[in-house]
Design a protein around this motif. Structure first.
Motif, PDB file in Angstrom:
ATOM      1  N   MET A   1     -23.728  -4.314  20.246  1.00  0.00           N
ATOM      2  CA  MET A   1     -24.134  -4.205  19.073  1.00  0.00           C
ATOM      3  C   MET A   1     -23.300  -4.851  17.912  1.00  0.00           C
ATOM      4  O   MET A   1     -22.148  -4.774  18.144  1.00  0.00           O
ATOM      5  N   THR A   2     -24.010  -5.237  16.851  1.00  0.00           N
ATOM      6  CA  THR A   2     -23.054  -5.993  15.929  1.00  0.00           C
ATOM      7  C   THR A   2     -23.010  -5.116  14.800  1.00  0.00           C
ATOM      8  O   THR A   2     -23.697  -4.248  14.556  1.00  0.00           O
ATOM      9  N   ARG A   3     -21.749  -4.964  14.338  1.00  0.00           N
ATOM     10  CA  ARG A   3     -21.188  -4.273  13.125  1.00  0.00           C
ATOM     11  C   ARG A   3     -21.337  -4.911  11.927  1.00  0.00           C
ATOM     12  O   ARG A   3     -20.776  -5.990  11.950  1.00  0.00           O
ATOM     13  N   THR A   4     -21.829  -4.383  11.046  1.00  0.00           N
ATOM     14  CA  THR A   4     -21.811  -4.854   9.704  1.00  0.00           C
ATOM     15  C   THR A   4     -20.846  -4.370   8.760  1.00  0.00           C
ATOM     16  O   THR A   4     -20.614  -3.023   8.717  1.00  0.00           O
ATOM     17  N   SER A   5     -20.285  -5.093   7.724  1.00  0.00           N
ATOM     18  CA  SER A   5     -19.370  -4.511   7.186  1.00  0.00           C
ATOM     19  C   SER A   5     -19.821  -3.986   5.898  1.00  0.00           C
ATOM     20  O   SER A   5     -21.005  -4.520   5.378  1.00  0.00           O
ATOM     21  N   THR A   6     -19.452  -2.995   5.319  1.00  0.00           N
ATOM     22  CA  THR A   6     -20.136  -2.316   4.213  1.00  0.00           C
ATOM     23  C   THR A   6     -19.056  -2.112   3.151  1.00  0.00           C
ATOM     24  O   THR A   6     -18.630  -1.303   2.309  1.00  0.00           O
ATOM     25  N   HIS A   7     -18.331  -3.518   2.889  1.00  0.00           N
ATOM     26  CA  HIS A   7     -17.548  -3.609   1.841  1.00  0.00           C
ATOM     27  C   HIS A   7     -18.365  -3.696   0.569  1.00  0.00           C
ATOM     28  O   HIS A   7     -19.066  -4.891   0.416  1.00  0.00           O
ATOM     29  N   HIS A   8     -18.257  -2.953  -0.436  1.00  0.00           N
ATOM     30  CA  HIS A   8     -18.695  -3.153  -1.796  1.00  0.00           C
ATOM     31  C   HIS A   8     -17.823  -3.122  -2.613  1.00  0.00           C
ATOM     32  O   HIS A   8     -16.812  -2.578  -2.828  1.00  0.00           O
ATOM     33  N   LYS A   9     -18.025  -4.330  -3.301  1.00  0.00           N
ATOM     34  CA  LYS A   9     -17.099  -4.423  -4.547  1.00  0.00           C
ATOM     35  C   LYS A   9     -17.306  -3.965  -5.600  1.00  0.00           C
ATOM     36  O   LYS A   9     -18.553  -3.567  -6.022  1.00  0.00           O
ATOM     37  N   THR A  10     -16.439  -3.025  -6.245  1.00  0.00           N
ATOM     38  CA  THR A  10     -16.591  -2.055  -7.268  1.00  0.00           C
ATOM     39  C   THR A  10     -16.676  -3.128  -8.580  1.00  0.00           C
ATOM     40  O   THR A  10     -15.962  -3.948  -8.722  1.00  0.00           O
ATOM     41  N   HIS A  11     -17.535  -2.580  -9.235  1.00  0.00           N
ATOM     42  CA  HIS A  11     -17.699  -3.547 -10.749  1.00  0.00           C
ATOM     43  C   HIS A  11     -16.739  -2.911 -11.673  1.00  0.00           C
ATOM     44  O   HIS A  11     -16.531  -2.046 -11.897  1.00  0.00           O
ATOM     45  N   THR A  12     -15.885  -4.050 -12.025  1.00  0.00           N
ATOM     46  CA  THR A  12     -14.763  -4.009 -13.093  1.00  0.00           C
ATOM     47  C   THR A  12     -15.230  -4.246 -14.408  1.00  0.00           C
ATOM     48  O   THR A  12     -16.066  -5.560 -14.503  1.00  0.00           O
ATOM     49  N   PRO A  13     -15.139  -3.538 -15.512  1.00  0.00           N
ATOM     50  CA  PRO A  13     -15.698  -3.731 -16.650  1.00  0.00           C
ATOM     51  C   PRO A  13     -15.165  -5.190 -17.300  1.00  0.00           C
ATOM     52  O   PRO A  13     -14.080  -5.536 -16.600  1.00  0.00           O
ATOM     53  N   PHE A  14     -15.997  -6.088 -18.026  1.00  0.00           N
ATOM     54  CA  PHE A  14     -15.446  -7.315 -18.324  1.00  0.00           C
ATOM     55  C   PHE A  14     -14.026  -7.388 -19.075  1.00  0.00           C
ATOM     56  O   PHE A  14     -13.197  -8.172 -18.592  1.00  0.00           O
ATOM     57  N   PHE A  15     -13.877  -6.503 -19.971  1.00  0.00           N
ATOM     58  CA  PHE A  15     -12.676  -6.533 -20.766  1.00  0.00           C
ATOM     59  C   PHE A  15     -11.566  -5.905 -20.029  1.00  0.00           C
ATOM     60  O   PHE A  15     -10.465  -5.821 -20.456  1.00  0.00           O
ATOM     61  N   SER A  16     -11.632  -5.541 -18.881  1.00  0.00           N
ATOM     62  CA  SER A  16     -10.607  -4.843 -17.948  1.00  0.00           C
ATOM     63  C   SER A  16     -10.035  -5.688 -17.096  1.00  0.00           C
ATOM     64  O   SER A  16      -9.000  -5.641 -16.457  1.00  0.00           O
ATOM     65  N   ARG A  17     -10.636  -6.882 -16.840  1.00  0.00           N
ATOM     66  CA  ARG A  17     -10.129  -7.883 -16.081  1.00  0.00           C
ATOM     67  C   ARG A  17      -8.809  -8.584 -16.568  1.00  0.00           C
ATOM     68  O   ARG A  17      -8.915  -8.962 -17.884  1.00  0.00           O
ATOM     69  N   PRO A  18      -7.899  -8.612 -15.681  1.00  0.00           N
ATOM     70  CA  PRO A  18      -6.786  -9.252 -16.136  1.00  0.00           C
ATOM     71  C   PRO A  18      -6.768 -10.707 -16.809  1.00  0.00           C
ATOM     72  O   PRO A  18      -5.988 -10.826 -18.064  1.00  0.00           O
ATOM     73  N   GLY A  19      -7.606 -11.742 -16.328  1.00  0.00           N
ATOM     74  CA  GLY A  19      -7.677 -12.771 -16.903  1.00  0.00           C
ATOM     75  C   GLY A  19      -8.435 -12.731 -18.275  1.00  0.00           C
ATOM     76  O   GLY A  19      -7.597 -13.497 -18.948  1.00  0.00           O
ATOM     77  N   VAL A  20      -9.214 -12.038 -18.585  1.00  0.00           N
ATOM     78  CA  VAL A  20     -10.016 -11.668 -19.866  1.00  0.00           C
ATOM     79  C   VAL A  20      -8.844 -10.945 -20.928  1.00  0.00           C
ATOM     80  O   VAL A  20      -8.883 -11.677 -21.806  1.00  0.00           O
TER      81      VAL A  20
END
Length: 85
Positions: A1-20
């Motif tokens: 059987m094939t395993r599927t990865s369940t990595h979910h990216k958590t949504h980071t608010p726009f102004f909380s991102r370091p680049g912004v």
């Protein structure tokens, strides 16, 4: 059987991102500087060592701002290269 990865990216608010967060003060200061530059439209006499030039103040301020931006970009580029070695 094939395993599927369940990595979910958590949504980071726009102004909380370091680049912004690093880019936001630059945008604010640039906007204020450009308003200041274009509000000063009178012609002035500018002297750099020997030559004297009569030009609009906004042109001189824009040139000074551009040179400052180049100096800042050069400094940041040199600093980032120093840390990668």
């Amino acid at each position: 059987m094939t395993r599927t990865s369940t990595h979910h990216k958590t949504h980071t608010p726009f102004f909380s991102r370091p680049g912004v967060r690093r880019f936001a003060p630059f945008v604010l200061i640039t906007a204020i500087a450009l308003v200041f530059i274009f509000e000063n439209r009178a012609s002035v006499k500018i002297r750099l060592l020997i030559p004297e030039v009569i030009m609009p103040l906004w042109g001189a301020l824009l040139i000074a701002w551009g040179l400052g931006m180049l100096a800042c970009a050069f400094t940041l580029r040199r600093r980032s290269h120093r840390h990668t070695r």
